[in-house]
Design an enzyme around this catalytic site. Structure first.
Site, short mmCIF file in Angstrom:
data_model
loop_
_atom_site.label_atom_id
_atom_site.label_comp_id
_atom_site.label_asym_id
_atom_site.label_seq_id
_atom_site.Cartn_x
_atom_site.Cartn_y
_atom_site.Cartn_z
N LYS A 109 -5.37 4.21 3.49
CA LYS A 109 -4.82 3.50 4.63
C LYS A 109 -5.04 4.28 5.93
O LYS A 109 -5.15 5.51 5.93
CB LYS A 109 -3.33 3.23 4.42
CG LYS A 109 -3.04 2.19 3.32
CD LYS A 109 -3.55 0.80 3.70
CE LYS A 109 -3.37 -0.23 2.60
NZ LYS A 109 -1.99 -0.63 2.41
N ARG A 147 -1.54 0.95 -6.32
CA ARG A 147 -2.78 0.18 -6.11
C ARG A 147 -3.78 1.12 -5.44
O ARG A 147 -3.51 1.63 -4.34
CB ARG A 147 -2.49 -1.04 -5.24
CG ARG A 147 -3.66 -1.98 -5.00
CD ARG A 147 -3.20 -3.15 -4.14
NE ARG A 147 -4.26 -4.11 -3.92
CZ ARG A 147 -5.16 -4.05 -2.94
NH1 ARG A 147 -5.11 -3.03 -2.08
NH2 ARG A 147 -6.08 -4.97 -2.82
#
Length: 316
Positions: free
Chosen positions: A251, A292
């Site tokens: 991210k 994930r």
């Protein structure tokens, strides 16, 4: 408290996940006994993480086999990018349901042909795509909007009695860069309220609580530093009563933190792997039952260590 256990400790009181069942379309997965690893397969030309490397269906199927061989417990297939600035979720999304299905279904079918027992999740907010994928053998619908962007989605999931991941998203991707900042308390309250609203929508549609996992939505409408505040208090979301999935892999908030090591510029995606593992371990230690990830093998190894730490913290 149904989803966690309070452990008295001279240093801190921790809310840890306890074993729970996740009811999918044709089977049930155990959550909380060990961390499950969900491998990401992006079937898009514009994914932030792999730049379209798996848009070709055969490449995507081959990569999926690799992730399963590396230890992925389940796969998450996505055929539309929801990166910041995209038109996902709007009235005129960049990818139509027809195009999304044309990308996704051949890969789903190829995976299940090669590995009939593989557990496959479909990352979509479109009810039509979810319906088609479930008919083709998907077990789970991972809706980044938490049932907010397509009014028909909850009904489709209820009818199929599939597993559901409900994510918290603050606004739509094209709005994220303009979101006003939130302090830690306001941020946590916003995420808690949004997930509670998604749970209520699911219940109204007739979806069993046992079919639902919640995702705090790291990076989805949260400013860079806000993600750390959310991660630090993630375990408090277990009070909503369902297990948590954390998606922190690669991210942008990780890239921003590493900027000092990259000449002041955000670390590029391919330089965020170590940071991703650090954030993954933090997420597990703060209550996530599933993670994930884009790189499966390192995540599997890191999860084993985090799980051992958690096991050692249990009484007796």
């Amino acid at each position: 408290m149904p989803s966690g256990r309070l452990l008295d400790n001279p240093v801190t009181t921790a809310l840890l996940p306890v074993p729970a069942s996740w009811r999918l379309r044709t089977r049930t997965l155990d959550l909380g006994r060990r961390t499950l690893v969900m491998g990401v397969v992006n079937i898009t030309p514009d994914s932030f993480s792999d730049a379209g490397a798996f848009l070709d269906s055969q490449a995507a199927i081959g990569f999926s086999m690799q992730l399963l061989d590396e230890g992925a417990d389940l796969l998450d297939l996505g055929a539309e990018s929801t990166r910041p600035g995209s038109r996902a979720g709007g009235a005129a999304p960049a990818v139509s349901a027809e195009e999304e299905q044309a990308r996704l279904l051949p890969v789903l079918e190829g995976i299940l042909k090669a590995r009939p027992h593989a557990v496959v999740s479909v990352d979509t907010y479109k009810a039509a795509t979810a319906r088609a994928a479930l008919a083709a053998g998907a077990e789970i619908v991972n809706d980044v909007s938490g049932f907010a962007w397509d009014a028909a989605m909850a009904g489709v999931c209820a009818e199929a009695a599939c597993g559901v991941v409900l994510m918290h998203t603050r606004g739509r991707p094209e709005q994220w860069r303009a979101q006003p900042p939130l302090g830690p308390e306001a941020l946590l309250a916003s995420v808690r309220a949004g997930l509670a609203a998604s749970l209520a929508a699911a219940a109204s549609a007739g979806i069993a609580a046992e079919s639902i996992v919640l995702d705090p939505g790291y990076g989805f409408g949260k400013r860079f530093e806000e993600n750390y505040a959310l991660l630090a208090r993630q375990r408090e979301l277990l009070a909503l009563g369902r297990p948590l999935l954390a998606g922190v892999s690669r991210k942008s908030f990780l890239g921003r933190t590493l900027a000092g090591l990259h000449g002041g510029a955000d670390a590029p995606v391919d330089a965020r792997e170590t940071a991703s593992i650090a954030a993954l371990v933090a997420a597990i230690l703060h209550g996530a039952s599933m993670v994930r990830v884009h790189s499966v093998r390192p995540a599997v190894e890191a999860a084993l260590i985090a799980d051992a730490v958690l096991a050692a913290s249990l009484p007796g």
